[in-house]
Motif scaffolding. Sequence first.
Motif, mmCIF file in Angstrom:
data_model
loop_
_atom_site.group_PDB
_atom_site.id
_atom_site.type_symbol
_atom_site.label_atom_id
_atom_site.label_comp_id
_atom_site.label_asym_id
_atom_site.label_seq_id
_atom_site.Cartn_x
_atom_site.Cartn_y
_atom_site.Cartn_z
ATOM 1 N N ALA A 49 34.288 37.667 78.059
ATOM 2 C CA ALA A 49 35.039 37.858 77.437
ATOM 3 C C ALA A 49 34.891 39.192 76.672
ATOM 4 O O ALA A 49 36.291 40.008 76.723
ATOM 5 C CB ALA A 49 34.654 36.535 76.060
ATOM 6 N N THR A 50 34.459 39.758 76.411
ATOM 7 C CA THR A 50 34.131 40.850 75.696
ATOM 8 C C THR A 50 34.545 42.222 76.766
ATOM 9 O O THR A 50 35.405 43.174 76.308
ATOM 10 C CB THR A 50 32.367 41.580 75.429
ATOM 11 O OG1 THR A 50 31.979 40.285 74.379
ATOM 12 C CG2 THR A 50 32.104 42.998 75.191
ATOM 13 N N VAL A 51 33.751 41.933 78.330
ATOM 14 C CA VAL A 51 34.683 43.043 78.841
ATOM 15 C C VAL A 51 35.926 42.982 79.106
ATOM 16 O O VAL A 51 36.755 44.051 79.299
ATOM 17 C CB VAL A 51 34.189 42.663 80.113
ATOM 18 C CG1 VAL A 51 34.623 43.736 81.687
ATOM 19 C CG2 VAL A 51 31.891 43.088 80.138
ATOM 20 N N LEU A 52 36.726 41.193 79.204
ATOM 21 C CA LEU A 52 37.787 41.704 79.338
ATOM 22 C C LEU A 52 38.634 42.475 78.046
ATOM 23 O O LEU A 52 40.074 42.815 78.177
ATOM 24 C CB LEU A 52 37.838 39.924 79.527
ATOM 25 C CG LEU A 52 37.632 38.557 81.257
ATOM 26 C CD1 LEU A 52 38.646 38.450 81.230
ATOM 27 C CD2 LEU A 52 38.782 40.016 81.858
ATOM 28 N N PHE A 53 38.051 41.778 77.172
ATOM 29 C CA PHE A 53 39.043 42.552 75.609
ATOM 30 C C PHE A 53 38.742 44.161 76.067
ATOM 31 O O PHE A 53 40.110 44.699 75.129
ATOM 32 C CB PHE A 53 38.046 41.904 74.668
ATOM 33 C CG PHE A 53 38.537 42.555 73.801
ATOM 34 C CD1 PHE A 53 39.527 42.461 72.642
ATOM 35 C CD2 PHE A 53 37.716 43.884 72.833
ATOM 36 C CE1 PHE A 53 40.066 42.837 71.784
ATOM 37 C CE2 PHE A 53 38.768 44.077 71.791
ATOM 38 C CZ PHE A 53 39.526 44.187 70.920
#
Length: 451
Positions: A138-142
């Motif tokens: 989720a952090t990378v997609l953000f």
Amino acid sequence: MAERVAGWLRTALRVLRADLWTTAVSPPPRTEPAAAAERSRLREWLPALVVPVVLGLAALQIAATNQYAFGYGMGMRIAALLTALQTAAFLIALVRPVLAWWIMTVAMVVVARYAIVSSGSDAGAMFPWTGTGLVLQATVLFAVALRCRPRIAVETLVISVLVGLGYGFLGDTEGVPFAVLVLTLPVGAGVALRGRRVARTELAAQEELTAEERARRVLLQERTRIARELHDVVAHHMSVISIQAQVAPHLVRDPPAELKENLAGIRASAVEALTELRRVLGVLRADDPSPGAAALRPHDVRHAPQPTLDRLGELAAAVRRAGVDAGIRTTGEPYPLPPGIELSAYRIVQEALSNVARHAPGARALVEIGYHPAGLTVRVTNTAPERAAPPWAGAGHGLLGMRERAAMLGGELATGTTPDGGYEVTAILPAAAPVPAAPASPAIPDGEDTP
């Protein structure tokens, strides 16, 4: 129909390759002040964030390593390597988010395959994301949504969800909706923040462009106003040339025909120049007088003669009626000045006193006119205001007009605050003082020798 679908698929594959087979980023444009402010905030907060980030990554790495090694049977070496790749992807996302997404996606596939092989029908182990992996994904997609175009963010989200759903349907699908929600929310937040930054950047750029256009328009207005005023000076000189060319033949007894012809040509050229000046004036002159300092201009500037320094007394009286205690002081030996310099000096004094009346209520003003062999010095100072000035809705380009007048004459203008809280305007206008005529030599009688 099949060919059309095949064409759509080829187009989609080309778009995906162009968007995802790259490590480049496309951050939203920013103005230089915004970029400098962001760098300043980063330098301010970076030392405070180092310790929490390092501790958090260490805790995630330990938890993920233990889960991979003992829950999925990977062994410590493979689990540590996979966890290190995911942690590296978290850091790489700060500069190359698409590359970080590829690393996280490959890691997710590897984890899911080990879960299937090592756990058999254990539904919990077959879920494609662990808790740590889901947070990092989720952090990378953000980061992708924040630093890349929205289309790339949507593509990475869709591929991540499809891969997760594919592995999730092989086992237990109970946790898949929650995982999809956890991945979708950061992407939506990143796209929204990016859109907001783009909108603010475009607004700042538009405001900057508007300010530049406004400044350019104000400059042209001031130059036009100066040209209107100088028209009268030039027209006066041309009128004098025309009159002198008409009168000159009558001052000579029996003037030659060539002289009359040349003087007639001079007068015709002067009259033609006056006609052209009137046409230029018709283009330059506005229907209404120029704004600003209306209380200090008792006469209609469209028809009144252009003022000179002899009318500074009237200007000071008008200022006193407006509530400003103004005085005039002259230093040096006055000498005749060109009309353009007198007009510009008067307008500089007028605008400076207008600023005192508008922005320094209750202040005392002093106008100093200094005559020097090299030119004229105009200095207008005022004391600190006694009370706050009321809001002013004018254009606020008086200083610009003063600078234009000084630059037009090859002079200089300096403005600034004084130590006592007042304000000072100083203009130096070059002008050559008239050279006194040399005394006539005494006549020498005939027959006498010179000493």
